[in-house]
Design a protein around this motif. Structure first.
Motif, PDB file in Angstrom:
ATOM      1  N   MET A 253     -15.903   6.787  12.202  1.00  0.00           N
ATOM      2  CA  MET A 253     -16.474   7.003  10.875  1.00  0.00           C
ATOM      3  C   MET A 253     -17.035   5.690  10.328  1.00  0.00           C
ATOM      4  SD  MET A 253     -14.540   8.680   7.639  1.00  0.00           S
ATOM      5  CE  MET A 253     -13.865  10.097   8.462  1.00  0.00           C
ATOM      6  N   SER A 254     -18.260   5.731   9.861  1.00  0.00           N
ATOM      7  CA  SER A 254     -18.858   4.484   9.384  1.00  0.00           C
ATOM      8  C   SER A 254     -18.204   4.043   8.075  1.00  0.00           C
ATOM      9  CB  SER A 254     -20.354   4.673   9.171  1.00  0.00           C
ATOM     10  OG  SER A 254     -20.544   5.437   8.003  1.00  0.00           O
ATOM     11  N   LYS A 255     -18.369   2.735   7.802  1.00  0.00           N
ATOM     12  CA  LYS A 255     -17.716   2.174   6.609  1.00  0.00           C
ATOM     13  C   LYS A 255     -18.253   2.808   5.326  1.00  0.00           C
ATOM     14  CE  LYS A 255     -15.645  -1.067   9.098  1.00  0.00           C
ATOM     15  NZ  LYS A 255     -14.306  -0.771   9.578  1.00  0.00           N
ATOM     16  N   LEU A 256     -19.558   3.080   5.335  1.00  0.00           N
ATOM     17  CA  LEU A 256     -20.178   3.653   4.136  1.00  0.00           C
ATOM     18  C   LEU A 256     -19.625   5.051   3.888  1.00  0.00           C
ATOM     19  CD1 LEU A 256     -22.349   3.119   1.965  1.00  0.00           C
ATOM     20  CD2 LEU A 256     -23.940   4.383   3.414  1.00  0.00           C
TER      21      LEU A 256
ATOM     22  N   LEU B 116     -16.743   6.109   4.529  1.00  0.00           N
ATOM     23  CA  LEU B 116     -15.405   6.049   3.936  1.00  0.00           C
ATOM     24  C   LEU B 116     -15.489   6.066   2.415  1.00  0.00           C
ATOM     25  CD1 LEU B 116     -13.478   3.380   6.034  1.00  0.00           C
ATOM     26  CD2 LEU B 116     -13.030   5.813   5.893  1.00  0.00           C
ATOM     27  N   ILE B 117     -16.528   5.404   1.909  1.00  0.00           N
ATOM     28  CA  ILE B 117     -16.665   5.314   0.454  1.00  0.00           C
ATOM     29  C   ILE B 117     -17.271   6.577  -0.130  1.00  0.00           C
ATOM     30  CG2 ILE B 117     -17.842   4.078  -1.410  1.00  0.00           C
ATOM     31  CD1 ILE B 117     -17.316   1.541  -0.031  1.00  0.00           C
ATOM     32  N   THR B 118     -18.273   7.151   0.572  1.00  0.00           N
ATOM     33  CA  THR B 118     -18.994   8.277  -0.043  1.00  0.00           C
ATOM     34  C   THR B 118     -18.265   9.606   0.096  1.00  0.00           C
ATOM     35  OG1 THR B 118     -20.235   8.503   1.987  1.00  0.00           O
ATOM     36  CG2 THR B 118     -21.284   7.275   0.214  1.00  0.00           C
ATOM     37  N   LYS B 119     -17.340   9.726   1.068  1.00  0.00           N
ATOM     38  CA  LYS B 119     -16.743  11.048   1.285  1.00  0.00           C
ATOM     39  C   LYS B 119     -15.919  11.534   0.094  1.00  0.00           C
ATOM     40  CE  LYS B 119     -12.389   9.784   3.206  1.00  0.00           C
ATOM     41  NZ  LYS B 119     -11.849   8.824   4.006  1.00  0.00           N
ATOM     42  N   GLY B 120     -15.428  10.591  -0.730  1.00  0.00           N
ATOM     43  CA  GLY B 120     -14.623  11.000  -1.882  1.00  0.00           C
ATOM     44  C   GLY B 120     -15.419  11.719  -2.951  1.00  0.00           C
ATOM     45  N   PHE B 121     -16.772  11.614  -2.899  1.00  0.00           N
ATOM     46  CA  PHE B 121     -17.572  12.206  -3.970  1.00  0.00           C
ATOM     47  C   PHE B 121     -17.791  13.698  -3.779  1.00  0.00           C
ATOM     48  CE2 PHE B 121     -18.480   7.760  -4.364  1.00  0.00           C
ATOM     49  CZ  PHE B 121     -18.446   7.579  -5.731  1.00  0.00           C
ATOM     50  N   VAL B 122     -18.124  14.118  -2.551  1.00  0.00           N
ATOM     51  CA  VAL B 122     -18.375  15.540  -2.353  1.00  0.00           C
ATOM     52  C   VAL B 122     -17.416  16.161  -1.347  1.00  0.00           C
ATOM     53  CG1 VAL B 122     -20.049  17.259  -1.621  1.00  0.00           C
ATOM     54  CG2 VAL B 122     -20.793  15.327  -3.001  1.00  0.00           C
ATOM     55  N   LYS B 123     -17.440  15.665  -0.113  1.00  0.00           N
ATOM     56  CA  LYS B 123     -16.717  16.347   0.956  1.00  0.00           C
ATOM     57  C   LYS B 123     -15.204  16.384   0.706  1.00  0.00           C
ATOM     58  CE  LYS B 123     -16.061  15.809   5.815  1.00  0.00           C
ATOM     59  NZ  LYS B 123     -15.278  14.615   5.888  1.00  0.00           N
ATOM     60  N   ASP B 124     -14.621  15.245   0.364  1.00  0.00           N
ATOM     61  CA  ASP B 124     -13.186  15.200   0.104  1.00  0.00           C
ATOM     62  C   ASP B 124     -12.904  14.921  -1.364  1.00  0.00           C
ATOM     63  OD1 ASP B 124     -12.215  15.797   2.568  1.00  0.00           O
ATOM     64  OD2 ASP B 124     -12.196  13.741   3.282  1.00  0.00           O
ATOM     65  N   ASN B 125     -13.724  15.466  -2.240  1.00  0.00           N
ATOM     66  CA  ASN B 125     -13.513  15.204  -3.659  1.00  0.00           C
ATOM     67  C   ASN B 125     -12.106  15.635  -4.079  1.00  0.00           C
ATOM     68  OD1 ASN B 125     -13.479  15.774  -6.577  1.00  0.00           O
ATOM     69  ND2 ASN B 125     -15.595  15.096  -6.460  1.00  0.00           N
ATOM     70  N   PRO B 126     -11.289  14.681  -4.594  1.00  0.00           N
ATOM     71  CA  PRO B 126      -9.893  15.023  -4.869  1.00  0.00           C
ATOM     72  C   PRO B 126      -9.722  16.114  -5.931  1.00  0.00           C
ATOM     73  CG  PRO B 126     -10.386  12.773  -5.578  1.00  0.00           C
ATOM     74  CD  PRO B 126     -11.583  13.274  -4.850  1.00  0.00           C
ATOM     75  N   THR B 127     -10.630  16.169  -6.905  1.00  0.00           N
ATOM     76  CA  THR B 127     -10.448  17.141  -7.982  1.00  0.00           C
ATOM     77  C   THR B 127     -11.017  18.509  -7.625  1.00  0.00           C
ATOM     78  OG1 THR B 127     -10.648  15.340  -9.546  1.00  0.00           O
ATOM     79  CG2 THR B 127     -10.832  17.545 -10.435  1.00  0.00           C
TER      80      THR B 127
ATOM     81  N   LEU C 200     -11.300   0.457   1.536  1.00  0.00           N
ATOM     82  CA  LEU C 200     -12.531   1.240   1.322  1.00  0.00           C
ATOM     83  C   LEU C 200     -12.201   2.689   0.991  1.00  0.00           C
ATOM     84  CD1 LEU C 200     -14.965  -0.005   4.126  1.00  0.00           C
ATOM     85  CD2 LEU C 200     -14.881  -0.640   1.706  1.00  0.00           C
ATOM     86  N   ASP C 201     -11.225   3.237   1.727  1.00  0.00           N
ATOM     87  CA  ASP C 201     -10.806   4.612   1.469  1.00  0.00           C
ATOM     88  C   ASP C 201     -10.296   4.753   0.035  1.00  0.00           C
ATOM     89  OD1 ASP C 201      -9.963   7.327   2.652  1.00  0.00           O
ATOM     90  OD2 ASP C 201      -8.124   6.592   1.738  1.00  0.00           O
ATOM     91  N   GLY C 202      -9.496   3.754  -0.396  1.00  0.00           N
ATOM     92  CA  GLY C 202      -8.983   3.772  -1.769  1.00  0.00           C
ATOM     93  C   GLY C 202     -10.114   3.749  -2.781  1.00  0.00           C
ATOM     94  N   ILE C 203     -11.120   2.887  -2.522  1.00  0.00           N
ATOM     95  CA  ILE C 203     -12.268   2.799  -3.438  1.00  0.00           C
ATOM     96  C   ILE C 203     -13.002   4.140  -3.488  1.00  0.00           C
ATOM     97  CG2 ILE C 203     -14.504   1.698  -3.832  1.00  0.00           C
ATOM     98  CD1 ILE C 203     -13.363  -0.824  -2.513  1.00  0.00           C
TER      99      ILE C 203
END
Lengths: 199, 194
Positions: free
Chosen positions: B1-4, B6-17, B128-131
């Motif tokens: 998984m690319s570094k970028l 790691l940061i972007t997945k939290g917005f849509v794919k793995d959005n926590p909410t 990065l994952d945390g961010i």
């Protein structure tokens, strides 16, 4: 009289789930069936009351005299985790039937924010039940904790009953599952708002 | 998984909410306004980044059987740190969010990332994952707060764009459930395309 006020306030007016938003994870997670909701409510009731007793004593007789109030969060969560573990071991020995009835819910309660939330509330917040603002004493804290968990049980059981009926209905695809459950919860919360101003 | 990634997945794919539905208690309770939602999100992000880094650094020294209690102690330490920082620099925000700051300890997102990511990845990747996950949470909370504030009091980030009071119920408890339900539906319909 004051105890009655505490109970009414904690069960109806400031319901822990529907107006304070503590313990929403089990509220949404295990409310699919009425029987599991009853099991969860029982386990939470037991743990909240016990945890409040222990953390109250810890705060008043250990943290306050030693002047280490900043350790509150760490100390409380450790006590709750240890307590849940202990309850699990004791229950397994004394009443295996109750233990198997509660099943997975018991270990899950450690990360239920209702438990830590109530434990922190009773030692930090001032209440005005029938008189001046004051910190709760041990008896009042226990009544408050027990009543709060009754409120948890009430909301949980009502919600599970509604969801069981709801499961049989046709809902639009995008609303399936959580969204329609949240709308149900919203209506339930509106109903509970009717109690505000009572105490 | 690319570094970028790691940061972007939290917005849509793995959005926590909106996708994982984690950390619902602070999501519903603190989003009475956009600012409050954003503060709560940033506070959680702070704890998430630090605990992810610490846990990924010490994970291999922790025996498997006691890992969850150990993680909770690490998280509780950073939450205590956060309480000090907030009391010192933003006491008004600390008072508004109140009980929900210490309750970050039992936020399933933080423990979830420790268990699912930080304990088997490098310190840098965990940061990065945390961010990523933290910002995803912050954005979700800000959007929910913005919707509730706009409908409930006719303002956005404290700036009033509409005279009058708005629909008060959106600032109260039932509105939290209702706004989240409809945002979830819109998210599923248009962004996640289920």
């Amino acid at each position: 009289m004051e105890y009655i006020l505490i109970i009414i306030s904690a069960v109806f007016v400031n319901n822990i789930l529907l107006s304070q938003f503590l313990g929403i994870c089990p509220f949404l997670g295990v409310s699919n069936k009425l029987s599991t909701a009853v099991g969860m409510s029982g386990a939470v009731c037991f743990v909240i009351t016990l945890a409040t007793l222990v953390t109250y004593l810890l705060q008043r007789f250990v943290l306050d005299p030693l002047n280490v109030g900043f350790l509150q969060t760490i100390a409380f969560i450790l006590v709750i985790a240890a307590l849940v573990q202990m309850v699990e071991i004791v229950l397994k020995k004394i009443s295996p039937s109750l233990y198997s009835a509660l099943g997975i819910f018991l270990p899950l309660i450690t990360t239920n924010c209702a438990v830590l939330g109530v434990a922190l509330t009773v030692v930090t917040k001032e209440f005005t039940f029938g008189g001046e603002a004051h910190m709760l004493n041990l008896g009042e804290s226990l009544v408050y904790a027990f009543a709060t968990s009754l409120g948890f049980g009430l909301a949980m059981i009502l919600f599970a009953g509604l969801r069981e009926t709801l499961a049989l209905n046709n809902v639009p695809k995008a609303f399936k599952g959580v969204p329609v459950a949240l709308i149900t919860a919203s209506i339930l919360a509106m109903a509970f708002m009717g109690f505000s101003g009572l105490v | 998984m690319s570094k970028l990634n790691l940061i972007t997945k939290g917005f849509v794919k793995d959005n926590p909410t909106f996708v994982l539905l984690l950390g619902m208690c602070p999501t519903l309770a603190t989003t009475t306004s956009a600012i409050n939602g954003m503060s709560m999100g940033l506070a959680t992000t702070f704890v998430l980044i630090l605990s992810n880094m610490a846990i990924s650094a010490i994970a291999r020294f922790i025996p498997d059987k006691v890992r969850i209690p150990s993680y909770i102690v690490v998280i509780a330490t950073f939450v205590t740190l956060l309480q000090f920082v907030m009391q010192a620099y933003v006491p008004s925000v600390y008072d508004t969010l109140g009980l929900f700051i210490p309750l970050i300890v039992v936020n399933c997102i933080v423990l979830g990332r420790a268990e699912a990511f930080a304990n088997k990845n490098s310190v840098f990747d965990s940061a990065l994952d945390g961010i990523g996950v933290g910002l995803g949470f912050t954005v979700s909370l800000t959007v929910l707060g913005l919707v509730r504030e706009a409908l409930g009091s006719g303002s956005a980030f404290g700036w009033k764009f509409m005279p009058g009071d708005g629909v008060l119920v959106f600032v109260l408890a039932p509105g939290a459930f209702l706004a989240l339900a409809y945002l979830l539906v819109l998210f599923r319909k248009f962004i996640a395309k289920q």
